[in-house]
Scaffold this motif. Structure first.
Motif, PDB file in Angstrom:
ATOM      1  N   UNK A 162     -19.474  -1.273  28.182  1.00  0.00           N
ATOM      2  CA  UNK A 162     -18.776  -0.394  27.258  1.00  0.00           C
ATOM      3  C   UNK A 162     -19.470   0.966  27.205  1.00  0.00           C
TER       4      UNK A 162
ATOM      5  N   UNK B  46     -21.422   2.313  29.583  1.00  0.00           N
ATOM      6  CA  UNK B  46     -21.255   3.047  30.845  1.00  0.00           C
ATOM      7  C   UNK B  46     -19.839   3.625  30.872  1.00  0.00           C
ATOM      8  N   UNK B  47     -19.727   4.934  30.997  1.00  0.00           N
ATOM      9  CA  UNK B  47     -18.407   5.568  31.007  1.00  0.00           C
ATOM     10  C   UNK B  47     -17.917   6.005  29.644  1.00  0.00           C
ATOM     11  N   UNK B  48     -18.737   5.844  28.612  1.00  0.00           N
ATOM     12  CA  UNK B  48     -18.269   6.196  27.266  1.00  0.00           C
ATOM     13  C   UNK B  48     -18.613   7.636  26.904  1.00  0.00           C
TER      14      UNK B  48
ATOM     15  N   UNK C  60      -2.457   5.921  26.929  1.00  0.00           N
ATOM     16  CA  UNK C  60      -2.753   4.795  26.044  1.00  0.00           C
ATOM     17  C   UNK C  60      -1.747   4.744  24.898  1.00  0.00           C
TER      18      UNK C  60
ATOM     19  N   UNK D 206      -9.832   1.777  20.630  1.00  0.00           N
ATOM     20  CA  UNK D 206     -10.903   2.670  21.080  1.00  0.00           C
ATOM     21  C   UNK D 206     -11.636   3.269  19.883  1.00  0.00           C
TER      22      UNK D 206
ATOM     23  N   UNK E 187     -13.740  11.359  25.417  1.00  0.00           N
ATOM     24  CA  UNK E 187     -13.399   9.946  25.625  1.00  0.00           C
ATOM     25  C   UNK E 187     -12.436   9.356  24.589  1.00  0.00           C
ATOM     26  N   UNK E 188     -12.752   9.530  23.307  1.00  0.00           N
ATOM     27  CA  UNK E 188     -11.967   8.876  22.256  1.00  0.00           C
ATOM     28  C   UNK E 188     -11.392   9.940  21.324  1.00  0.00           C
TER      29      UNK E 188
ATOM     30  N   UNK F 269      -3.074  -3.049  26.928  1.00  0.00           N
ATOM     31  CA  UNK F 269      -3.493  -3.260  28.303  1.00  0.00           C
ATOM     32  C   UNK F 269      -4.863  -2.607  28.456  1.00  0.00           C
TER      33      UNK F 269
ATOM     34  N   UNK G 150     -10.289   2.341  32.716  1.00  0.00           N
ATOM     35  CA  UNK G 150     -10.424   3.054  31.449  1.00  0.00           C
ATOM     36  C   UNK G 150     -11.887   3.350  31.151  1.00  0.00           C
ATOM     37  N   UNK G 151     -12.101   4.401  30.413  1.00  0.00           N
ATOM     38  CA  UNK G 151     -13.429   4.672  29.879  1.00  0.00           C
ATOM     39  C   UNK G 151     -13.264   4.982  28.413  1.00  0.00           C
ATOM     40  N   UNK G 152     -13.967   4.286  27.526  1.00  0.00           N
ATOM     41  CA  UNK G 152     -14.846   3.144  27.780  1.00  0.00           C
ATOM     42  C   UNK G 152     -14.072   1.923  28.289  1.00  0.00           C
ATOM     43  N   UNK G 153     -14.757   1.091  29.034  1.00  0.00           N
ATOM     44  CA  UNK G 153     -14.154  -0.060  29.702  1.00  0.00           C
ATOM     45  C   UNK G 153     -14.115  -1.261  28.741  1.00  0.00           C
ATOM     46  N   UNK G 154     -13.063  -1.310  27.929  1.00  0.00           N
ATOM     47  CA  UNK G 154     -12.960  -2.405  26.959  1.00  0.00           C
ATOM     48  C   UNK G 154     -12.560  -3.718  27.627  1.00  0.00           C
TER      49      UNK G 154
ATOM     50  N   UNK H  30     -14.095  -4.882  30.162  1.00  0.00           N
ATOM     51  CA  UNK H  30     -15.375  -5.544  30.428  1.00  0.00           C
ATOM     52  C   UNK H  30     -15.914  -6.232  29.184  1.00  0.00           C
ATOM     53  N   UNK H  31     -15.539  -5.699  28.028  1.00  0.00           N
ATOM     54  CA  UNK H  31     -16.000  -6.275  26.778  1.00  0.00           C
ATOM     55  C   UNK H  31     -15.284  -7.595  26.511  1.00  0.00           C
TER      56      UNK H  31
END
Lengths: 463, 463
Positions: A186, A188-190, A421, A429, A447-448, B174, B179-183, B185-186
């Motif tokens: 999470x 990484x890439x945030x 999204x 997010x 990002x968010x 989805x 995506x970043x952050x990569x949810x 993976x969470x």
């Protein structure tokens, strides 16, 4: 200002700067945007980061952790009044374990320095953004950076085994790839919006037994697309599939004459990594595919020649500065079988908006980088660039593409998040972000998006 | 009960069960623990999942999404009064794109069915837990399942490109690997505590050009460890490095006589995946390493022979039931260079606690599976198993190991989380979990301990 004085006392005055010159240097990145930070600090130890976060959080001040400042997506632009933590002095390799093939490093280490060190042990660090000589591991992690070789080896997250992070309350956590849930993934890439990374355990790969390249020229870009598709479908051990357009070839030839094809619409650099005994067959198969598609090709073996080709591709940025005063580099991913159509569309759009575009792309991953070149001193030029950029974004999304391939979601694209999204996804997010950083002080506007921001039209509209 | 009636009305009575027999079937998994659910529902469409979550959330009822029920870590044990969503009827392959090498599937599809389908297209699904004939993709995602081949190809998260999830408020998202952050993976590996997966886009790999095996026997397990280390260090293309101890070899020989070595302390199955022309050299190098360490070896090429070996290894479970009434299978990861020491320690511990242990391990990943066998009808036997299990856990942690290699953190290990994670790290886990599921109704008591739970002593203490 009280919090800056407190910071000076906590970190030592030699690590805290507020001069206009120092601040100007960290108010920009490699995008056309800029910010207005209030203070710059150089942490040298994790404890400095802990203290800085506590002090800034208490004062409600935004914090931007900064690596090499090479973001093309405005990922490192500080909001007005922010504290910038520059990691230049936290660049140690704490441990390199050649047998386990891991390195525990600090975020200020450059990507290139890590790779160079690994190579002394017969290893390498696989992610290789073009900015690798200056971009830092911390920034690579924040953006989940890719690079020329991500076709074979994946992006940064595939090589991060764990991260040490400091949260806004100053507490420290180790997030490991083996944990479940995998909060490392999470972070990484945030874009530095969840926590500040103070160390990372990275995996190193063995240097491949044999590499070789085929440098190809095509009179039509459709041929390049066809060859790339054939190579991927045939399962050939391609480690890079770099597309370079005609204009870009012209730019490169100014810096590195004779290295890449000329007089063609598109060039493709195909690199393979394999075993000694398989190299010749792999290269011959690629040459046959190129010939079948009607292209020309030249084989490059030997590390000097291959390095010369990659350096020509990587150092193209320098030539840009000479030829074009300003440029805006984009980053999108599209399904591989739509790339040619999208590239044709990009040309049509830029022509209609009277701007010039040069494009490189990592064809195997569907990652395209149209770079719009312009002269910012010309009235109306930047506005035309923005209009063309928005039209390209629409084109990409209409073809099932995504907002970013590898540069991440910085300030420039925040308003576009609502295009990719759903409201429910954006709420998730925001909730996840708030669970790390309830006040939203870490690298705001990356990002968010805040509620409502994603609905804003005219994505590339910040000046 | 009102919520069950509401569920019946919403999903249709044929999809909702409350008979004691039906509930008993979903009150257990492959661990020794059990729960007491109040209701079982079989969703057939995503809409059924949305409605079920809304209804259960409103009533404050716990929800456990259930796959094949093969968790050895008590990951699928429902709390008292819970709603179990069993995915047996949501097992469609929505799309298989052989050119893009992806499959969009529903969570109830078994791992084996997906792999078999992929093989019709010259592809395969790489993660291959031993339970693959019954374990489902949904459960594989919840636990981030590994398998015999994760040395070369990684675990489930490395093959999940995106997931469709339903949240406790009934909304759908989805989550994409891009995506970043990569949810995404969470969610993979979160034991169903964040959201319920209703579809997954998985990546398929080409079937390797050539595979071969070397089956090795060693009079001392140190030799097996030495060979495994040499193979990994030499960078040989090993796709599996399976360790099997003496007792396990005896069990396997009951079901599949003559397939694996006998009269040795340890066997190692080494599989390589490579190109045709490199296979012979790779196998010869491994044979030389085995001979050097003082072991014996036998080469296995040809798919029938290789399948026979893997089937012997995988179907060992059946023989267990004949020889030992009960067993408790553990799952830890330890640094590769500590495995031999830990395995010796496990033997000493089980001997001291008067229980018998059989062990398999994926040596390349440091993932060990000591399986304690016992007869639950014997007074005090289960208690000795628990004491030995706790001592093994201490040993693993003392050697820098982690709580789980691939089975995940189910009910059995919840109390151990505080041994591996700091209070700040556990707070982060809880905050992230709450950002998805504020009421904590999704698969309670797995992966993320409630405040205080992690301090509980006697990890393996639930009966």
């Amino acid at each position: 200002v009280a919090w800056i004085e407190e910071l000076r006392a906590a970190l030592g005055p030699e690590r805290v700067r507020t001069d206009a010159g120092d601040l100007r240097a960290v108010s920009r990145d490699a995008s056309p945007l800029h910010g207005a930070p209030a203070c710059l600090a150089y942490p040298e130890e994790r404890e400095h980061v802990e203290r800085a976060l506590q002090i800034a959080a208490e004062a409600g001040v935004a914090i931007v952790a900064r690596g090499g400042g090479t973001s093309l997506a405005a990922g490192a632009i500080p909001p007005a009044g922010a504290l910038v933590l520059a990691f230049n002095r936290m660049a140690r390799v704490r441990e390199l374990d050649a047998e386990e093939r891991t390195a525990l490093v600090e975020p200020g280490l450059t990507n290139f320095a890590l790779d160079a060190l690994a190579r002394r042990h017969g290893l390498r660090y696989a992610p290789d953004p073009s900015s690798r000589r200056v971009s830092m591991i911390g920034g690579n992690i924040a953006t989940n950076a890719g690079g020329l070789h991500c076709l074979a080896h994946g992006v940064t997250t595939d090589h991060v085994l764990g991260v040490e992070v400091v949260l806004t309350d100053g507490s420290v956590a180790w997030l490991d790839a083996l944990d479940a849930p995998d909060m490392r993934a999470l972070v990484v890439g945030s874009e530095g919006t969840l926590a500040v990374v103070t160390a990372a355990l990275l995996s190193l790969l063995p240097v491949p037994e044999a590499t070789g390249m085929v440098v190809c020229g095509f009179s039509r870009l459709e041929q390049a697309g066809e060859v790339a598709e054939s190579i991927v479908r045939a399962g050939l051990p391609a480690s890079a599939l770099e597309y370079i357009d005609e204009t870009m070839l012209g730019v490169i030839s100014k810096m590195s004459p004779g290295v890449l094809p000329s007089g063609v619409e598109a060039a493709l650099i195909v690199e393979v990594e394999t075993l000694h005994e398989s190299l010749d067959e792999a290269l011959a198969t690629i040459e046959a595919l190129v010939a079948e598609a009607g292209g020309s090709s030249r084989r490059a073996v030997g590390s000097a020649e291959q390095t010369r080709i990659w350096e020509a591709r990587r150092t193209s940025g320098g030539a840009f500065g000479l030829l074009f005063p300003d440029s805006y580099t984009h980053d999108f991913a599209v399904p591989r079988d739509r790339i040619v159509e999208v590239l044709r569309g990009v040309s049509a759009i830029t022509e209609a908006h009277r701007v010039e575009v040069v494009t490189v792309a990592h064809l195997g991953d569907g990652n395209i980088h149209p770079k719009i070149v312009y002269d910012g001193r010309e009235a109306g030029a930047y506005e035309r660039v923005i209009d063309a950029s928005n039209a390209i974004l629409e084109l990409v999304l209409a073809h099932g593409g995504t907002l970013s391939g590898e540069h991440g979601i910085g300030l420039e694209k925040l308003g576009a998040m609502g295009r990719q999204f759903s409201p429910a996804e954006l709420d998730m997010l925001r909730a996840v972000r708030a669970s790390f950083d309830p006040e939203g002080i870490l690298n705001p506007d990356k990002a968010v998006p805040l509620a409502g921001d994603e609905a804003r039209r005219g994505v590339f509209a910040h000046a």
